[in-house]
Design a protein around this motif. Structure first.
Motif, mmCIF file in Angstrom:
data_model
loop_
_atom_site.group_PDB
_atom_site.id
_atom_site.type_symbol
_atom_site.label_atom_id
_atom_site.label_comp_id
_atom_site.label_asym_id
_atom_site.label_seq_id
_atom_site.Cartn_x
_atom_site.Cartn_y
_atom_site.Cartn_z
ATOM 1 N N VAL A 116 1.916 1.402 -8.431
ATOM 2 C CA VAL A 116 0.752 1.969 -9.119
ATOM 3 C C VAL A 116 1.153 3.320 -9.718
ATOM 4 C CG1 VAL A 116 -0.940 0.794 -7.667
ATOM 5 C CG2 VAL A 116 -0.090 3.040 -6.986
ATOM 6 N N ASN A 117 0.461 3.718 -10.752
ATOM 7 C CA ASN A 117 0.725 4.972 -11.470
ATOM 8 C C ASN A 117 2.059 4.972 -12.211
ATOM 9 O OD1 ASN A 117 -1.727 6.102 -10.551
ATOM 10 N ND2 ASN A 117 -0.761 6.683 -8.617
ATOM 11 N N THR B 117 -4.477 -2.531 -6.907
ATOM 12 C CA THR B 117 -4.004 -1.963 -5.656
ATOM 13 C C THR B 117 -2.499 -2.146 -5.600
ATOM 14 O OG1 THR B 117 -4.324 -1.963 -3.254
ATOM 15 C CG2 THR B 117 -4.249 -4.110 -4.325
ATOM 16 N N GLY B 118 -1.824 -1.385 -4.757
ATOM 17 C CA GLY B 118 -0.379 -1.551 -4.666
ATOM 18 C C GLY B 118 0.322 -0.325 -4.139
ATOM 19 N N VAL C 43 3.590 -7.047 0.701
ATOM 20 C CA VAL C 43 3.117 -8.108 1.596
ATOM 21 C C VAL C 43 1.787 -7.720 2.232
ATOM 22 C CG1 VAL C 43 3.574 -9.339 3.756
ATOM 23 C CG2 VAL C 43 5.417 -9.002 2.095
ATOM 24 N N SER C 44 1.690 -6.490 2.707
ATOM 25 C CA SER C 44 0.451 -6.061 3.357
ATOM 26 C C SER C 44 -0.708 -6.027 2.369
ATOM 27 C CB SER C 44 0.643 -4.677 4.002
ATOM 28 O OG SER C 44 0.829 -3.671 3.026
ATOM 29 N N TYR C 45 -0.433 -5.690 1.112
ATOM 30 C CA TYR C 45 -1.492 -5.676 0.098
ATOM 31 C C TYR C 45 -1.981 -7.100 -0.199
ATOM 32 C CZ TYR C 45 -0.924 -0.707 -0.905
ATOM 33 O OH TYR C 45 -0.894 0.667 -0.807
ATOM 34 N N VAL C 46 -1.051 -8.054 -0.262
ATOM 35 C CA VAL C 46 -1.448 -9.443 -0.473
ATOM 36 C C VAL C 46 -2.332 -9.920 0.682
ATOM 37 C CG1 VAL C 46 -0.636 -11.835 -0.589
ATOM 38 C CG2 VAL C 46 0.531 -10.069 -1.917
#
Length: 360
Positions: A66-67, A92-93, A104-107
């Motif tokens: 991100v960013n 998100t990311g 992985v945790s974001y997925v």
């Protein structure tokens, strides 16, 4: 089991998945491990090209970082398309471009949040597979864009352009600029980046052609899509190879950092630089003579196509099978290729003559 019942079980499954991923991280994941992780939910069912596009969907974008200016442009393209389609956008990311475990945790979190679809730019071809397959089992449509995972771990991949086009044209641009002779280097992003590695392999294959017999690829360096590291890697390449004639950087962060270094050094105008960059990032370096020409696709269009594909999948117009067609709004009709790949189109070459015509 119904979609609702499946989704209620996500929290429990995600906990088991997280434990499994933790164990895998300790032992490493091979390509065979990924291949044998079970059957995929990709490209199942029958497409109905006349199905009405659903509204009120939630589509999440998960970029590598991100960013990052490139992903900011791409994801805003997705956001604009989703607004037009009557659906919701979220992004998100990780803040770090090499944080594969973070992706992985974001997925897993997006799966728990029960989004309808997600567009993911994969850091690592195998690391995300278990989590993405779990998302698909919960009836979440998965589109990869910019950088792919394994074909059975998503429904479709939005390719910036064909790897063939991107790999070969960057070599062709460089060869023209150095007069077909001399030592060159590649400044890539992360060593695990699927797209970068695919392009580099094609670059190496292109260099085997007789017309490039006087060009020598001396090294591939990795800047991890970090501006400072990419700047330092550029400096390191020129210290190691003072007779270097050119650098190809197939990453927007890398080419900008390399241009920054070259523009303030004795190598300005002598060491040629090309690769993939955005016009807004590279304009000053084209105008001051640091860079002759580089190329890219329109990242906003890439994000838009990812969003429209996600909605088409969620609406049942397509499943991701080869040969299926759908209309992506004003972008026109697209046909799904082998392994669920959808190609945005050919890259554009930017130089002093046309760069002011573009704003992204």
């Amino acid at each position: 089991m119904s979609r609702i019942a499946l989704r209620r079980s996500v929290a429990a499954v995600a906990a088991v998945t997280s434990l499994a991923l933790g164990l895998t991280a300790c032992g490493g994941t091979s390509k065979d491990d990924v291949k044998n992780e079970g059957t995929s939910n990709a490209a199942v069912g029958k497409a109905d090209p006349n199905a009405e596009l659903k509204k009120g969907l939630t589509v999440a974008f998960l970029p590598k970082q991100v960013n990052n200016p490139y992903f900011t442009v791409a994801d805003k393209g997705g956001e604009k398309a989703l607004k037009e389609l009557g659906s919701s956008y979220k992004e998100t990311g990780p803040n770090n471009a090499t944080d594969t475990s973070g992706q992985v945790s974001y997925v897993n979190t997006l799966t728990q949040q029960q989004v309808d679809a997600m567009a993911v730019s994969a850091q690592d071809p195998g690391a995300l597979c278990t989590a993405l397959k779990q998302a698909m089992k919960n009836d979440i449509k998965v589109v990869t864009y910019d950088s792919d995972t394994n074909p059975d771990c998503r429904n479709a991949f939005i390719s910036q352009a064909s790897s063939e086009d991107l790999g070969r044209t960057q070599v062709q641009l460089m060869a023209k600029q150095i007069g077909g002779k001399g030592k060159i280097a590649i400044l890539s992003a992360a060593q695990t980046a699927t797209n970068q590695n695919a392009w580099i392999e094609i670059m190496k294959d292109e260099l085997k052609k007789p017309e490039y017999k006087d060009i020598e690829l001396v090294k591939t360096a990795y800047g991890d899509d970090d501006a400072q590291k990419s700047f330092q890697q550029t400096q390191g390449l020129l210290q190691e190879f003072p007779d270097l004639k050119g650098i190809i950087s197939p990453t927007t962060v890398g080419i900008k950092a390399a241009a920054q270094y070259l523009s303030g050094s004795k190598y300005k105008g002598k060491v040629k630089l090309t690769g993939l960059g955005t016009p807004n990032d590279m304009r000053k370096y084209v105008k001051d003579g640091t860079v002759e020409a580089f190329e890219l696709w329109d990242p906003a269009k890439l994000g838009e196509l990812a969003a429209r594909t996600a909605v088409a999948l969620s609406s049942g117009q397509i499943t991701g099978k080869e040969g299926e067609k759908f209309t992506a709004g004003a972008m026109g009709e697209y046909t799904i290729g082998k392994d669920g790949v959808i190609s945005l189109g050919k890259p554009t070459v930017f130089d002093a003559k046309n760069i002011d015509q573009f704003d992204f």
